[in-house]
Write a protein that holds these residues in place. Structure first.
Motif, PDB file in Angstrom:
ATOM      1  N   ASN A  59      42.089  33.716  31.724  1.00  0.00           N
ATOM      2  CA  ASN A  59      42.114  32.248  31.685  1.00  0.00           C
ATOM      3  C   ASN A  59      41.270  31.622  32.788  1.00  0.00           C
ATOM      4  O   ASN A  59      40.885  30.445  32.686  1.00  0.00           O
ATOM      5  CB  ASN A  59      43.556  31.740  31.798  1.00  0.00           C
ATOM      6  N   LEU A  60      40.993  32.386  33.830  1.00  0.00           N
ATOM      7  CA  LEU A  60      40.224  31.850  34.970  1.00  0.00           C
ATOM      8  C   LEU A  60      38.794  32.390  35.014  1.00  0.00           C
ATOM      9  O   LEU A  60      38.061  32.094  35.967  1.00  0.00           O
ATOM     10  CB  LEU A  60      40.924  32.192  36.289  1.00  0.00           C
ATOM     11  N   VAL A  61      38.378  33.133  33.993  1.00  0.00           N
ATOM     12  CA  VAL A  61      37.060  33.763  34.033  1.00  0.00           C
ATOM     13  C   VAL A  61      35.928  32.736  34.095  1.00  0.00           C
ATOM     14  O   VAL A  61      34.862  32.989  34.659  1.00  0.00           O
ATOM     15  CB  VAL A  61      36.885  34.700  32.808  1.00  0.00           C
ATOM     16  N   LYS A  62      36.173  31.527  33.536  1.00  0.00           N
ATOM     17  CA  LYS A  62      35.137  30.493  33.533  1.00  0.00           C
ATOM     18  C   LYS A  62      35.150  29.620  34.782  1.00  0.00           C
ATOM     19  O   LYS A  62      34.280  28.755  34.926  1.00  0.00           O
ATOM     20  CB  LYS A  62      35.302  29.615  32.290  1.00  0.00           C
ATOM     21  N   GLU A  63      36.142  29.847  35.659  1.00  0.00           N
ATOM     22  CA  GLU A  63      36.208  29.069  36.916  1.00  0.00           C
ATOM     23  C   GLU A  63      35.257  29.699  37.930  1.00  0.00           C
ATOM     24  O   GLU A  63      35.648  30.487  38.792  1.00  0.00           O
ATOM     25  CB  GLU A  63      37.641  29.036  37.450  1.00  0.00           C
ATOM     26  N   PHE A 104      40.555  40.628  43.473  1.00  0.00           N
ATOM     27  CA  PHE A 104      39.374  40.694  42.605  1.00  0.00           C
ATOM     28  C   PHE A 104      38.283  39.797  43.187  1.00  0.00           C
ATOM     29  O   PHE A 104      38.555  38.682  43.633  1.00  0.00           O
ATOM     30  CB  PHE A 104      39.698  40.207  41.184  1.00  0.00           C
ATOM     31  N   SER A 105      37.071  40.286  43.120  1.00  0.00           N
ATOM     32  CA  SER A 105      35.920  39.457  43.487  1.00  0.00           C
ATOM     33  C   SER A 105      35.340  38.865  42.207  1.00  0.00           C
ATOM     34  O   SER A 105      35.648  39.318  41.105  1.00  0.00           O
ATOM     35  CB  SER A 105      34.862  40.308  44.204  1.00  0.00           C
ATOM     36  N   ARG A 106      34.478  37.846  42.358  1.00  0.00           N
ATOM     37  CA  ARG A 106      33.855  37.246  41.193  1.00  0.00           C
ATOM     38  C   ARG A 106      33.015  38.273  40.452  1.00  0.00           C
ATOM     39  O   ARG A 106      32.987  38.295  39.207  1.00  0.00           O
ATOM     40  CB  ARG A 106      33.003  36.047  41.646  1.00  0.00           C
ATOM     41  N   GLU A 107      32.370  39.122  41.199  1.00  0.00           N
ATOM     42  CA  GLU A 107      31.516  40.159  40.581  1.00  0.00           C
ATOM     43  C   GLU A 107      32.342  41.070  39.675  1.00  0.00           C
ATOM     44  O   GLU A 107      31.942  41.388  38.546  1.00  0.00           O
ATOM     45  CB  GLU A 107      30.840  40.987  41.684  1.00  0.00           C
ATOM     46  N   THR A 108      33.519  41.482  40.142  1.00  0.00           N
ATOM     47  CA  THR A 108      34.381  42.379  39.354  1.00  0.00           C
ATOM     48  C   THR A 108      34.914  41.660  38.113  1.00  0.00           C
ATOM     49  O   THR A 108      34.945  42.231  37.012  1.00  0.00           O
ATOM     50  CB  THR A 108      35.566  42.852  40.212  1.00  0.00           C
ATOM     51  N   ILE A 109      35.341  40.399  38.311  1.00  0.00           N
ATOM     52  CA  ILE A 109      35.883  39.643  37.170  1.00  0.00           C
ATOM     53  C   ILE A 109      34.834  39.504  36.074  1.00  0.00           C
ATOM     54  O   ILE A 109      35.141  39.639  34.879  1.00  0.00           O
ATOM     55  CB  ILE A 109      36.374  38.256  37.634  1.00  0.00           C
ATOM     56  N   ASP A 110      33.594  39.221  36.482  1.00  0.00           N
ATOM     57  CA  ASP A 110      32.528  39.028  35.495  1.00  0.00           C
ATOM     58  C   ASP A 110      32.197  40.318  34.743  1.00  0.00           C
ATOM     59  O   ASP A 110      31.616  40.271  33.649  1.00  0.00           O
ATOM     60  CB  ASP A 110      31.268  38.487  36.182  1.00  0.00           C
ATOM     61  N   LYS A 111      32.545  41.462  35.315  1.00  0.00           N
ATOM     62  CA  LYS A 111      32.266  42.748  34.649  1.00  0.00           C
ATOM     63  C   LYS A 111      33.268  43.052  33.530  1.00  0.00           C
ATOM     64  O   LYS A 111      32.986  43.865  32.641  1.00  0.00           O
ATOM     65  CB  LYS A 111      32.319  43.885  35.672  1.00  0.00           C
ATOM     66  N   ILE A 112      34.435  42.432  33.600  1.00  0.00           N
ATOM     67  CA  ILE A 112      35.506  42.770  32.658  1.00  0.00           C
ATOM     68  C   ILE A 112      35.246  42.107  31.307  1.00  0.00           C
ATOM     69  O   ILE A 112      34.981  40.904  31.224  1.00  0.00           O
ATOM     70  CB  ILE A 112      36.881  42.311  33.204  1.00  0.00           C
ATOM     71  N   ASP A 113      35.329  42.907  30.259  1.00  0.00           N
ATOM     72  CA  ASP A 113      35.265  42.409  28.879  1.00  0.00           C
ATOM     73  C   ASP A 113      36.705  42.289  28.400  1.00  0.00           C
ATOM     74  O   ASP A 113      37.312  43.264  27.957  1.00  0.00           O
ATOM     75  CB  ASP A 113      34.486  43.396  28.009  1.00  0.00           C
TER      76      ASP A 113
END
Length: 300
Positions: A232-236, A267-276
């Motif tokens: 839910n926060l991936v776009k923040e 979690f860092s932003r980099e890690t979150i962006d890697k998750i599908d």
């Protein structure tokens, strides 16, 4: 002749008196008295006819006295009439003065009444104007207060809307959506603490985990909820780093209970962006997290 007339008349009176007395005593001779009295009356009348009329006319002195007496009476009558007229005039004057006084008092009272009526009317008009002024002021005040209240409500709504659109509020909604608004233990807010540092993009979250049948199910439920929050926060994009601490009621060997952190994930932003998130398996949370720790109770 005058002497005879007088004697005859006196005799007539005496005989009449004696006749009535005799008659009262029932004396039969009383009629003689009446007859003689009538005769004497006739003599008196005849004597009167032969008396010289000039003897009965007043003398010049008597006429003068009579005229003087007449003049005196006329004068007295005139004076009486003058006095009466004067008295009447005085009474009329007094009456007119009294009437004038009453009229003046009535006019004064009328003027006073008219003045009082005008003052009363002016007072009512003033009170009416004052009332209208107060009503107008009250209306203006009410309108001003309403305008102020509307403005405050609008500002409040704007602030609330702004607050709802704030990143903290969006994070709060995402957490409540996953972990629920109330925790399972004291029914208070499931979020213990939420803070966001805009300059660093750092989000710190403490939230109650949900209870379940077994320890393993509790742990698995925590991973699932964390995964939902991250999705839910991936776009923040303003969030650069996330620290999530999950709280759960614990009891030590002495029976003392406390709300402790049982799982900590970073979690860092980099890690979150890697998750599908469409294919991500929640049990990989410990593997992909930049930092991960859970309470030893979950190792059993």
């Amino acid at each position: 002749m005058e002497y005879i007339m007088s004697i005859a008349f006196i005799g007539f009176v005496i005989l009449i008196v004696l006749g009535f007395k005799r008659r009262k005593k029932k004396d039969g001779n009383h009629k003689k008295y009446f007859i003689w009295s009538v005769a004497l009356l006739a003599v008196s009348l005849v004597s009167y006819l032969f008396v010289d009329d000039t003897k009965f006319q007043p003398t010049a002195e008597e006429l003068a006295a009579q005229e003087e007496e007449k003049d005196q009476k006329a004068k007295e009558k005139e004076e009486a009439e003058l006095a009466e007229n004067k008295k009447e005039e005085q009474e009329n004057a007094e009456k007119e003065a009294e009437e004038a006084k009453i009229q003046k008092e009535q006019e004064a009272q009328k003027l006073a009444d008219e003045k009082e009526a005008k003052e009363e009317e002016a007072k009512k008009e003033e009170e009416k104007l004052q009332k209208e002024k107060e009503e107008q002021e009250a209306k203006e005040k009410e309108e001003a207060e309403k305008a102020k209240a509307d403005k405050e409500a609008k500002e409040k709504a704007t602030a609330k809307k702004k607050e709802n659109n704030s990143i903290e509020n969006r994070v709060k909604n995402a957490v409540h959506k996953s972990f629920g608004e109330k925790n399972d233990f004291d029914k208070k807010d499931s979020i213990v603490n939420l803070s966001f540092n805009k300059d660093k993009g750092y989000l710190s979250l403490q939230v109650f985990g949900q209870d379940s049948l077994t320890t393993n199910m509790i742990k698995t439920g925590m991973w699932i909820k964390v995964t939902d929050v991250l999705e839910n926060l991936v776009k923040e994009k303003d969030i650069k780093d996330i620290d999530i601490s999950i709280i759960f009621p614990m009891q030590d060997q002495y029976g003392k209970q406390s709300n402790d952190t049982v799982m900590s994930i970073s979690f860092s932003r980099e890690t979150i962006d890697k998750i599908d998130f469409g294919n991500f398996q929640h049990d990989n949370i410990p593997n992909v997290a930049d930092e991960y720790w859970h309470h030893p109770i979950f190792n059993k």
